[in-house]
Design a protein around this motif. Sequence first.
Motif, PDB file in Angstrom:
ATOM      1  N   SER A 168       0.834  -1.206   0.000  1.00 28.52           N
ATOM      2  CA  SER A 168       0.000   0.000   0.000  1.00 28.52           C
ATOM      3  C   SER A 168       0.869   1.257   0.000  1.00 28.52           C
ATOM      4  O   SER A 168       1.710   1.422   0.889  1.00 28.52           O
ATOM      5  N   PRO A 169       0.692   2.153  -0.971  1.00 30.60           N
ATOM      6  CA  PRO A 169       1.567   3.326  -1.080  1.00 30.60           C
ATOM      7  C   PRO A 169       1.505   4.271   0.107  1.00 30.60           C
ATOM      8  O   PRO A 169       2.505   4.899   0.457  1.00 30.60           O
ATOM      9  N   ASP A 170       0.337   4.368   0.769  1.00 34.58           N
ATOM     10  CA  ASP A 170       0.197   5.260   1.921  1.00 34.58           C
ATOM     11  C   ASP A 170       0.328   4.526   3.254  1.00 34.58           C
ATOM     12  O   ASP A 170       0.384   5.164   4.304  1.00 34.58           O
ATOM     13  N   LYS A 171       0.388   3.186   3.216  1.00 37.35           N
ATOM     14  CA  LYS A 171       0.539   2.372   4.431  1.00 37.35           C
ATOM     15  C   LYS A 171       1.454   1.198   4.114  1.00 37.35           C
ATOM     16  O   LYS A 171       1.001   0.057   3.954  1.00 37.35           O
TER      17      LYS A 171
ATOM     18  N   VAL B 165      -6.597  -6.282  -4.810  1.00 39.62           N
ATOM     19  CA  VAL B 165      -7.796  -5.832  -5.521  1.00 39.62           C
ATOM     20  C   VAL B 165      -8.163  -6.900  -6.543  1.00 39.62           C
ATOM     21  O   VAL B 165      -7.330  -7.301  -7.364  1.00 39.62           O
ATOM     22  N   ALA B 166      -9.384  -7.384  -6.484  1.00 36.33           N
ATOM     23  CA  ALA B 166      -9.866  -8.379  -7.439  1.00 36.33           C
ATOM     24  C   ALA B 166     -11.199  -7.901  -8.010  1.00 36.33           C
ATOM     25  O   ALA B 166     -12.035  -7.373  -7.280  1.00 36.33           O
ATOM     26  N   ASN B 167     -11.363  -8.095  -9.311  1.00 36.30           N
ATOM     27  CA  ASN B 167     -12.550  -7.588  -9.998  1.00 36.30           C
ATOM     28  C   ASN B 167     -13.334  -8.709 -10.662  1.00 36.30           C
ATOM     29  O   ASN B 167     -12.760  -9.700 -11.139  1.00 36.30           O
TER      30      ASN B 167
ATOM     31  N   PHE C 151      -7.009   3.853   0.107  1.00 37.10           N
ATOM     32  CA  PHE C 151      -7.836   2.670  -0.041  1.00 37.10           C
ATOM     33  C   PHE C 151      -9.294   3.052  -0.305  1.00 37.10           C
ATOM     34  O   PHE C 151      -9.803   3.975   0.335  1.00 37.10           O
ATOM     35  N   PRO C 152      -9.938   2.395  -1.275  1.00 35.06           N
ATOM     36  CA  PRO C 152      -9.545   1.198  -2.025  1.00 35.06           C
ATOM     37  C   PRO C 152      -8.780   1.467  -3.315  1.00 35.06           C
ATOM     38  O   PRO C 152      -8.623   0.540  -4.118  1.00 35.06           O
ATOM     39  N   TYR C 153      -8.365   2.702  -3.567  1.00 38.89           N
ATOM     40  CA  TYR C 153      -7.469   3.092  -4.662  1.00 38.89           C
ATOM     41  C   TYR C 153      -8.126   3.083  -6.042  1.00 38.89           C
ATOM     42  O   TYR C 153      -7.775   3.909  -6.895  1.00 38.89           O
TER      43      TYR C 153
ATOM     44  N   GLY D  22      -6.465  -3.393   9.119  1.00 36.58           N
ATOM     45  CA  GLY D  22      -6.682  -3.427   7.687  1.00 36.58           C
ATOM     46  C   GLY D  22      -7.993  -2.770   7.291  1.00 36.58           C
ATOM     47  O   GLY D  22      -8.593  -2.015   8.060  1.00 36.58           O
ATOM     48  N   ALA D  23      -8.453  -3.079   6.088  1.00 38.86           N
ATOM     49  CA  ALA D  23      -9.703  -2.494   5.581  1.00 38.86           C
ATOM     50  C   ALA D  23     -10.255  -3.395   4.486  1.00 38.86           C
ATOM     51  O   ALA D  23      -9.524  -4.190   3.873  1.00 38.86           O
ATOM     52  N   THR D  24     -11.560  -3.266   4.252  1.00 37.91           N
ATOM     53  CA  THR D  24     -12.198  -4.019   3.183  1.00 37.91           C
ATOM     54  C   THR D  24     -13.202  -3.124   2.460  1.00 37.91           C
ATOM     55  O   THR D  24     -13.769  -2.189   3.042  1.00 37.91           O
ATOM     56  N   PHE D  25     -13.413  -3.428   1.176  1.00 39.20           N
ATOM     57  CA  PHE D  25     -14.382  -2.698   0.362  1.00 39.20           C
ATOM     58  C   PHE D  25     -14.930  -3.667  -0.671  1.00 39.20           C
ATOM     59  O   PHE D  25     -14.210  -4.506  -1.219  1.00 39.20           O
ATOM     60  N   ALA D  26     -16.217  -3.524  -0.962  1.00 38.46           N
ATOM     61  CA  ALA D  26     -16.842  -4.258  -2.062  1.00 38.46           C
ATOM     62  C   ALA D  26     -17.864  -3.346  -2.719  1.00 38.46           C
ATOM     63  O   ALA D  26     -18.608  -2.647  -2.030  1.00 38.46           O
ATOM     64  N   GLY D  27     -17.885  -3.351  -4.035  1.00 39.27           N
ATOM     65  CA  GLY D  27     -18.839  -2.515  -4.755  1.00 39.27           C
ATOM     66  C   GLY D  27     -18.357  -2.221  -6.153  1.00 39.27           C
ATOM     67  O   GLY D  27     -17.330  -2.734  -6.610  1.00 39.27           O
ATOM     68  N   GLN D  28     -19.096  -1.379  -6.837  1.00 40.13           N
ATOM     69  CA  GLN D  28     -18.771  -1.056  -8.218  1.00 40.13           C
ATOM     70  C   GLN D  28     -17.614  -0.069  -8.296  1.00 40.13           C
ATOM     71  O   GLN D  28     -17.434   0.787  -7.432  1.00 40.13           O
ATOM     72  N   ALA D  29     -16.805  -0.195  -9.366  1.00 34.60           N
ATOM     73  CA  ALA D  29     -15.680   0.713  -9.607  1.00 34.60           C
ATOM     74  C   ALA D  29     -15.422   0.785 -11.105  1.00 34.60           C
ATOM     75  O   ALA D  29     -15.872  -0.069 -11.880  1.00 34.60           O
TER      76      ALA D  29
END
Length: 513
Positions: free
Chosen positions: A67-70, A77-79, A436-438, A204-211
């Motif tokens: 992670s560039p900031d951490k 990242v998986a799509n 994040f999530p970048y 840590g952190a998590t995210f799910a959704g459209q991008a």
Amino acid sequence: MTPISRSGAGRRKLAALVCGALAAGGLAAAGTAALEPGVAAASSHREAPLISGTPQYDNTDLYAFVSPDKPDTTTIVANWIPFEEPAGGPNFYQFADDAQYDLHIDNNGDALDDFIFRYTFSTQVKNKKTFLYNTGPVSSLTDPDLNITQSYDVELIKLKKGKAVHRTKIADDIPAAPSDVGDASMPDYAKLRSQAVYKTTNGGATFAGQADDPFFADLRVFDLLYGGNLSEVGNDTLKGYNVNTIALQVPNDLIRQSKSRPTVGIYSTTQRKNAQGYYSQVSRLGNPLVNEVVNPQKDKDKFNASQPKDDAQFLKNVTEPEIPKLIESIYKIKAPSEPRNDLVSVFLTGVKGLNTEQPYAKPSEMLRLNTSIQPTAHPKRLGVLDGDNAGFPNGRRLTDDVIDSALQVMEGELVGSKNDLGDAVDKNDKGFEKYFPYVAEPTSGSRGPLAKGTASGSDVKNQLGDALQPAGASSGSDNMMLMVASAASGVAGVLLIGAGVAWWRRRMSHRPY
């Protein structure tokens, strides 16, 4: 070892196109990253016959980077769901409720899982009597006007020699970010995005959704090498399309063996529940483009159902790749000598001195990331090929130009055959986030042009013929009279029809038979 790409045909055409462009002088050099033998088509977008018919389970791309900031954490990242048209309603884009979306970690090089982060989703519908995704403007993820929502759980599975020994729920009932229907429905999508980022207890952190789809490439290579005459090269085919994203940030110390053994192997899979209630693997992804253009048709579905420990069955696809042969036959650029052991290190074992796993690495296809290499403030799109060891094939950052890198490696960049091949698409159409999530926010469903005679901010959002005009337009009153007259005529017509039907029924009721 599955360094076989996605669609052998696609990859070979892209490579051939790029090489041909260079040979003919029709293309400027497009880059020099570290493309692998199968990284020259379109990542995993519709890469195999079976999965192309079930997009909810189709893993399109995988990224892994410090992670560039951490920098004490790694971000994965998986799509899924390729080519999401932003305005594709009323049934917008959702993760499947009958799937397990898994992120796999191998931290000792034995091609067996040491950790699995498993995402499972559930869908909620507030009002089943409407066809609408949202019934009004949505201001938050809990807004009652957001009719269809998704939430998810994240389970951490620890394994030993590939067998599960411990399970922990690290996130429970987390709301996912919705599809960006449009400006009227979601006037502040950035707010919804921020509400979908969840901080885990382990830092840590998590995210799910459209991008926005972060993969950038010219995929017109599949039309007989960019139109057959290079007339179509240089266009980002994925511009304007979205994907469904899972992003996970975890401490480096959680997933690696130790600071002295910092490299981890990472890949993703999708398991789908069958009619008997059992899960079977239907999609798999490590390095970009492996199953798209490295694996031939006969191996594509098999690869998607396989595990890294069994990748020896695909070795020949890497050591005797098809793309260089095609380029040589079409453009007379001599293919590097076989067997291609340089490609084995890129796809199957890691590059010595960069990202090999200790104490040894069993050949297997996955991204390999050395978590001890610090991120750079100025990443180079060609990564390792341009002296930037924090980039591809040491993991994969969102900005890495894997198409150009793969083409150059396929044509022998690592064995002394210097070249400058590429597809003339060097960056994503949208800038990535610094935190994040970048990934960039999705393209809105409101991206189309405004109706004739309207302006941004007007209270008229679209046009019906020439009758509907913006408020205040000079012809508004005349058009309104026309619309009222048309409506009155329509009502009169309905009344006449109703009267006729009533007369016919009365007559029929008095007939003698």
